[in-house]
Design a protein around this motif. Structure first.
Motif, short mmCIF file in Angstrom:
data_model
loop_
_atom_site.label_atom_id
_atom_site.label_comp_id
_atom_site.label_asym_id
_atom_site.label_seq_id
_atom_site.Cartn_x
_atom_site.Cartn_y
_atom_site.Cartn_z
N CYS A 105 0.85 -1.19 0.00
CA CYS A 105 0.00 0.00 0.00
C CYS A 105 0.89 1.24 0.00
CB CYS A 105 -0.87 0.00 1.25
SG CYS A 105 0.13 -0.04 2.74
N GLY B 51 1.12 3.52 2.20
CA GLY B 51 1.74 3.77 3.51
C GLY B 51 3.03 2.99 3.69
N VAL B 52 3.04 1.76 3.18
CA VAL B 52 4.24 0.92 3.27
C VAL B 52 5.33 1.48 2.34
CG1 VAL B 52 5.14 -1.35 2.61
CG2 VAL B 52 3.13 -1.18 4.06
N CYS C 242 2.09 6.05 8.96
CA CYS C 242 1.22 6.22 7.80
C CYS C 242 0.25 7.38 8.05
CB CYS C 242 0.44 4.94 7.55
SG CYS C 242 -0.74 5.15 6.20
N LEU D 178 -2.65 7.73 7.29
CA LEU D 178 -4.00 7.26 7.65
C LEU D 178 -4.07 6.88 9.13
CD1 LEU D 178 -4.77 5.23 4.42
CD2 LEU D 178 -5.47 7.55 5.01
N VAL D 179 -2.94 6.50 9.71
CA VAL D 179 -2.89 6.25 11.16
C VAL D 179 -2.84 7.61 11.88
CG1 VAL D 179 -1.52 5.22 13.02
CG2 VAL D 179 -1.75 4.01 10.84
N THR E 264 -6.51 0.41 11.71
CA THR E 264 -6.75 0.60 10.27
C THR E 264 -6.75 -0.70 9.47
OG1 THR E 264 -4.39 0.92 9.96
CG2 THR E 264 -5.73 2.91 10.19
N THR E 265 -6.23 -1.79 10.07
CA THR E 265 -6.03 -3.00 9.28
C THR E 265 -6.90 -4.17 9.73
OG1 THR E 265 -4.14 -3.49 10.70
CG2 THR E 265 -3.66 -2.43 8.61
N CYS F 40 -8.42 1.37 6.52
CA CYS F 40 -7.92 2.14 5.39
C CYS F 40 -8.39 1.55 4.07
CB CYS F 40 -6.41 2.27 5.47
SG CYS F 40 -5.55 0.86 4.80
N ALA G 136 -6.71 0.75 1.48
CA ALA G 136 -5.85 -0.32 0.95
C ALA G 136 -6.27 -1.67 1.55
CB ALA G 136 -4.39 -0.02 1.28
N THR G 137 -6.55 -1.66 2.86
CA THR G 137 -7.01 -2.86 3.54
C THR G 137 -8.35 -3.31 2.96
OG1 THR G 137 -5.86 -2.31 5.58
CG2 THR G 137 -7.83 -3.67 5.81
N ASN H 273 -2.75 -7.17 8.10
CA ASN H 273 -3.40 -7.20 6.78
C ASN H 273 -3.34 -8.59 6.16
OD1 ASN H 273 -4.55 -4.71 6.05
ND2 ASN H 273 -2.51 -3.80 5.87
#
Ligand code: SF4
Length: 260
Positions: A19, A21-22, A103, A105-106, A171-172, A201, A203-204, A231
């Motif tokens: 994703c 974030g990674v 991330c 989103l976190v 988020t996951t 999120c 992506a998840t 995830n």
């Protein structure tokens, strides 16, 4: 000797892979290494992926859990999962050069918690105990944030107040599990404030949706990921819940002929 039966057809999930974030977290460590040279200290696995962590270790990253393991004056990166306020403050106090790979989103969840806390809210957090993201989010406050891992936990928690209560999630999580737990939370606390956009999120969610579409079309699902990854575990569970045999592998050597 009988030759192994190879798959007739392989479907590749879309979307798949890392994703945003990674990717961002890996890039931050790479940039720190390029700018300051080795070693760069990283608190916790930068992302829960053995391949990424081993690659960065070879290039000069040192992964630590405790700030005591970071020498004075060192460069320290916070992982994509985020950190508590206490860790943030302590790292600053010790004078480390800090790069924050949390991330966005976190961070959005952290910001929401801080904002509502100022307005007098307490929180129910849906997440997995001990997961670094959960520790980071719960650690945004000294108190007033209560963890629930499943529906049974919802009946047990005793918030200090119920008039100003908000719910946040890791988020996951599995989208379906989180929805079930959220429903139980709302049933017990009907006035609870829910986020405008859910915290799980995109992506998840997208990857879980892809597994849902694909699972009924295949005999087995193989998730390429690490056992520590929330995830990856959720993707395997999503396939399993739909009745499709599913396995997780960290690398090609872990593929077993008997699965096919
Ligand atoms: S919150 Fe989502 S986008 Fe961010 S690192 Fe975690 S899985 Fe990736």
């Amino acid at each position: 000797m009988t030759a192994p039966v190879l798959p007739q057809e392989i479907l590749l999930a879309e979307p798949r892979g890392f994703c945003a974030g990674v990717d961002r977290a890996i890039e931050i460590v790479e940039k720190a290494l390029a700018k300051f040279g080795r070693p760069i200290y990283v608190r916790h696995e930068i992302v829960h992926n053995t391949y990424v962590v081993n690659d960065l270790k070879e290039r000069g990253a040192i992964f630590i859990e405790e700030l005591d393991d970071v020498p004075p004056g060192a460069t320290l990166v916070f992982s994509a999962h985020g950190v508590s306020q206490a860790i943030q403050r302590e790292a600053e106090r010790r004078g480390f050069q800090i790069f924050d790979a949390t991330c966005p989103l976190v961070t959005k969840v952290h910001v929401e918690v801080a904002k509502l806390h100022k307005e007098g809210y307490e929180f129910i957090m849906i997440g997995h105990k001990g997961h670094p993201e959960v520790e980071g989010t719960m650690g945004q406050l000294d108190s007033g944030i209560h963890l629930v891992e499943d529906v049974a936990d919802v009946a047990r928690i005793q918030p200090g107040q119920t008039d100003k209560l908000a719910v946040v999630t890791q988020t996951t999580l599995s989208v379906d599990d989180a929805a079930e737990i959220t429903d139980a939370v709302v049933a017990r606390f009907p006035l609870i404030k829910k986020p405008k956009m859910q915290d799980i999120c995109y992506a998840t969610q997208n990857r879980q949706d892809a597994v849902k579409v694909m699972s009924p079309q295949v005999d087995i699902v193989i998730v390429v990921g690490s056992p520590t990854s929330s995830n990856s575990n959720r993707l395997r569970e999503v396939a399993k819940k739909l009745g499709t045999e599913s396995y997780m592998v960290d690398n090609a050597d872990e593929l077993k002929p008997e699965w096919f």
